[in-house]
Design a protein around this motif. Structure first.
Motif, PDB file in Angstrom:
ATOM      1  N   GLY A   6     -15.322 -26.777  33.618  1.00 28.56           N
ATOM      2  CA  GLY A   6     -16.422 -26.852  32.678  1.00 28.56           C
ATOM      3  C   GLY A   6     -17.717 -27.000  33.461  1.00 28.56           C
ATOM      4  N   TYR A   7     -18.813 -27.236  32.761  1.00 28.78           N
ATOM      5  CA  TYR A   7     -20.062 -27.436  33.476  1.00 28.78           C
ATOM      6  C   TYR A   7     -20.926 -28.419  32.712  1.00 28.78           C
ATOM      7  CZ  TYR A   7     -22.555 -24.549  30.096  1.00 28.78           C
ATOM      8  OH  TYR A   7     -23.113 -24.051  28.963  1.00 28.78           O
ATOM      9  N   HIS A   8     -21.774 -29.083  33.459  1.00 29.27           N
ATOM     10  CA  HIS A   8     -22.733 -29.988  32.847  1.00 29.27           C
ATOM     11  C   HIS A   8     -23.986 -29.196  32.475  1.00 29.27           C
ATOM     12  CE1 HIS A   8     -20.316 -33.413  33.892  1.00 29.27           C
ATOM     13  NE2 HIS A   8     -20.260 -33.012  35.143  1.00 29.27           N
ATOM     14  N   HIS A   9     -24.643 -29.602  31.436  1.00 29.98           N
ATOM     15  CA  HIS A   9     -25.848 -28.919  30.991  1.00 29.98           C
ATOM     16  C   HIS A   9     -26.840 -28.790  32.152  1.00 29.98           C
ATOM     17  CE1 HIS A   9     -28.957 -27.540  28.299  1.00 29.98           C
ATOM     18  NE2 HIS A   9     -29.782 -28.443  28.783  1.00 29.98           N
ATOM     19  N   GLY A  10     -27.338 -27.569  32.325  1.00 29.40           N
ATOM     20  CA  GLY A  10     -28.306 -27.329  33.382  1.00 29.40           C
ATOM     21  C   GLY A  10     -27.682 -26.951  34.705  1.00 29.40           C
ATOM     22  N   ASN A  11     -26.343 -26.904  34.787  1.00 24.55           N
ATOM     23  CA  ASN A  11     -25.692 -26.587  36.050  1.00 24.55           C
ATOM     24  C   ASN A  11     -24.751 -25.401  35.896  1.00 24.55           C
ATOM     25  OD1 ASN A  11     -25.349 -27.079  38.793  1.00 24.55           O
ATOM     26  ND2 ASN A  11     -23.509 -28.300  38.461  1.00 24.55           N
ATOM     27  N   LEU A  12     -25.057 -24.507  34.972  1.00 26.21           N
ATOM     28  CA  LEU A  12     -24.190 -23.362  34.724  1.00 26.21           C
ATOM     29  C   LEU A  12     -24.090 -22.458  35.939  1.00 26.21           C
ATOM     30  CD1 LEU A  12     -22.500 -21.465  33.059  1.00 26.21           C
ATOM     31  CD2 LEU A  12     -24.594 -20.563  32.008  1.00 26.21           C
ATOM     32  N   ARG A  13     -25.189 -22.255  36.629  1.00 26.00           N
ATOM     33  CA  ARG A  13     -25.179 -21.354  37.792  1.00 26.00           C
ATOM     34  C   ARG A  13     -24.134 -21.815  38.808  1.00 26.00           C
ATOM     35  NH1 ARG A  13     -28.528 -17.637  40.350  1.00 26.00           N
ATOM     36  NH2 ARG A  13     -28.499 -17.698  42.627  1.00 26.00           N
ATOM     37  N   GLN A  14     -24.124 -23.114  39.126  1.00 24.59           N
ATOM     38  CA  GLN A  14     -23.167 -23.615  40.108  1.00 24.59           C
ATOM     39  C   GLN A  14     -21.747 -23.588  39.555  1.00 24.59           C
ATOM     40  OE1 GLN A  14     -23.814 -24.084  43.245  1.00 24.59           O
ATOM     41  NE2 GLN A  14     -21.662 -24.583  43.668  1.00 24.59           N
ATOM     42  N   ALA A  15     -21.605 -23.833  38.258  1.00 20.40           N
ATOM     43  CA  ALA A  15     -20.274 -23.769  37.649  1.00 20.40           C
ATOM     44  C   ALA A  15     -19.695 -22.357  37.778  1.00 20.40           C
ATOM     45  CB  ALA A  15     -20.340 -24.179  36.189  1.00 20.40           C
ATOM     46  N   LEU A  16     -20.533 -21.356  37.637  1.00 14.03           N
ATOM     47  CA  LEU A  16     -20.084 -19.974  37.784  1.00 14.03           C
ATOM     48  C   LEU A  16     -19.699 -19.668  39.230  1.00 14.03           C
ATOM     49  CD1 LEU A  16     -22.723 -18.275  35.474  1.00 14.03           C
ATOM     50  CD2 LEU A  16     -20.239 -18.303  35.096  1.00 14.03           C
ATOM     51  N   SER A  35     -16.424 -11.422  33.317  1.00 11.33           N
ATOM     52  CA  SER A  35     -15.890 -12.047  32.103  1.00 11.33           C
ATOM     53  C   SER A  35     -14.871 -13.127  32.458  1.00 11.33           C
ATOM     54  CB  SER A  35     -15.250 -10.984  31.209  1.00 11.33           C
ATOM     55  OG  SER A  35     -16.219 -10.095  30.705  1.00 11.33           O
ATOM     56  N   GLN A  36     -14.044 -12.863  33.465  1.00 13.58           N
ATOM     57  CA  GLN A  36     -13.074 -13.860  33.894  1.00 13.58           C
ATOM     58  C   GLN A  36     -13.765 -15.072  34.497  1.00 13.58           C
ATOM     59  OE1 GLN A  36     -10.755 -10.961  36.251  1.00 13.58           O
ATOM     60  NE2 GLN A  36      -8.947 -11.715  35.179  1.00 13.58           N
ATOM     61  N   ALA A  37     -14.825 -14.835  35.257  1.00 12.92           N
ATOM     62  CA  ALA A  37     -15.585 -15.952  35.835  1.00 12.92           C
ATOM     63  C   ALA A  37     -16.211 -16.793  34.722  1.00 12.92           C
ATOM     64  CB  ALA A  37     -16.651 -15.430  36.788  1.00 12.92           C
ATOM     65  N   GLY A  42     -15.994 -21.646  31.307  1.00 19.47           N
ATOM     66  CA  GLY A  42     -16.053 -22.155  29.941  1.00 19.47           C
ATOM     67  C   GLY A  42     -17.269 -21.713  29.162  1.00 19.47           C
ATOM     68  N   VAL A  43     -17.791 -20.508  29.480  1.00 20.95           N
ATOM     69  CA  VAL A  43     -18.963 -19.987  28.775  1.00 20.95           C
ATOM     70  C   VAL A  43     -18.693 -18.549  28.350  1.00 20.95           C
ATOM     71  CG1 VAL A  43     -20.546 -21.474  30.043  1.00 20.95           C
ATOM     72  CG2 VAL A  43     -20.060 -19.183  30.907  1.00 20.95           C
ATOM     73  N   THR A  44     -19.605 -17.984  27.572  1.00 17.88           N
ATOM     74  CA  THR A  44     -19.471 -16.599  27.144  1.00 17.88           C
ATOM     75  C   THR A  44     -19.925 -15.658  28.259  1.00 17.88           C
ATOM     76  OG1 THR A  44     -21.714 -16.500  26.251  1.00 17.88           O
ATOM     77  CG2 THR A  44     -19.963 -17.281  24.778  1.00 17.88           C
ATOM     78  N   PRO A  45     -19.400 -14.431  28.300  1.00 11.10           N
ATOM     79  CA  PRO A  45     -19.825 -13.482  29.338  1.00 11.10           C
ATOM     80  C   PRO A  45     -21.330 -13.252  29.357  1.00 11.10           C
ATOM     81  CG  PRO A  45     -17.836 -12.694  28.265  1.00 11.10           C
ATOM     82  CD  PRO A  45     -18.296 -13.901  27.486  1.00 11.10           C
ATOM     83  N   ALA A  46     -21.967 -13.280  28.192  1.00 12.69           N
ATOM     84  CA  ALA A  46     -23.419 -13.040  28.144  1.00 12.69           C
ATOM     85  C   ALA A  46     -24.188 -14.095  28.916  1.00 12.69           C
ATOM     86  CB  ALA A  46     -23.887 -13.009  26.691  1.00 12.69           C
ATOM     87  N   ALA A  47     -23.636 -15.309  28.994  1.00 14.48           N
ATOM     88  CA  ALA A  47     -24.332 -16.394  29.692  1.00 14.48           C
ATOM     89  C   ALA A  47     -24.441 -16.133  31.187  1.00 14.48           C
ATOM     90  CB  ALA A  47     -23.598 -17.719  29.449  1.00 14.48           C
ATOM     91  N   VAL A  48     -23.476 -15.374  31.726  1.00 17.43           N
ATOM     92  CA  VAL A  48     -23.487 -15.102  33.168  1.00 17.43           C
ATOM     93  C   VAL A  48     -24.753 -14.362  33.564  1.00 17.43           C
ATOM     94  CG1 VAL A  48     -22.256 -14.001  35.080  1.00 17.43           C
ATOM     95  CG2 VAL A  48     -20.964 -15.003  33.182  1.00 17.43           C
TER      96      VAL A  48
END
Length: 205
Positions: A6-16, A35-37, A42-48
């Motif tokens: 999962g990821y903490h708010h504001g740290n999506l880039r590192q979670a990916l 999409s697999q990443a 734990g996010v939608t593909p569009a978020a990447v």
């Protein structure tokens, strides 16, 4: 299967990036999709796409972070090997093996993904910093060679880098890597032969 992150708010880039590293270890650098990443993180593909243009961009960031860690590992090995130039130089070779074992996802992203270190200024700078540590160790040690026989530090360090990389690729990574000798012993003896050829250490009695 890698453990879902999962990821903490504001740290999506590192979670990916961490999701990509887990997938790289499992499937290789070309064996997964964005999409697999995203699913792993734990996010939608569009978020990447708010952070990365595509899979190669994501892998490049994993490689950049890997080079930063690698440079720190090499610098630490060089510093702790002092005051002997020989010990410092040999320590950087051992650090190469240690890094490949401890950070396999980063190692693959750096050396097996086909991503050029010139892809971004940040990646190029991180890779250069890692090379500079080994070149400095080679330059220090080569001061003991007469100038007319002294190889350029970049060539000296490239030889050791290639030797270290070969030992890692053939004998230190993955369950199929088998050798009649421990990889550390292979690298140490190979470096010893090279340094004897340069006259930096005495021949065996």
């Amino acid at each position: 299967m890698p453990k879902k992150r999962g990821y903490h708010h504001g740290n999506l880039r590192q979670a990916l990036v961490e999701a990509a590293l887990a997938l790289i270890e499992e499937k290789g650098p070309t064996g997964f999709t964005l999409s697999q990443a995203a699913k792993e993180a734990g996010v939608t593909p569009a978020a990447v796409y708010r952070h990365f243009e595509g899979r190669e961009d994501l892998i490049a960031e994993a490689a950049r972070q890997g080079y930063e860690i690698f440079a720190d590992v090499m610098q630490y090995a060089y510093d702790t090997g002092q005051p002997s130039a020989l010990q410092a130089f040999e320590a950087t070779g051992r650090a190469y093996l240690a890094f490949a074992r401890k950070y396999p996802g980063h190692y693959i992203a750096m050396f097996e993904s086909g991503i050029s270190t010139n892809r971004s200024p940040g990646l190029s700078a991180a890779a250069r910093r890692a090379r500079d540590v080994l070149e400095k160790a080679a330059e220090d040690l080569s001061q003991h060679i007469p100038p007319e026989r002294r190889p350029p530090p970049s060539m000296f360090s490239a030889h050791i880098w290639a030797m270290s990389h070969g030992v890692v690729e053939l004998y230190a990574r993955g369950p199929g890597a088998q050798s009649p000798f421990p990889p550390e012993d292979l690298l140490e003896s190979g470096i010893g032969i090279y340094l004897r050829g340069l006259g930096l250490i005495p021949p065996d009695a």
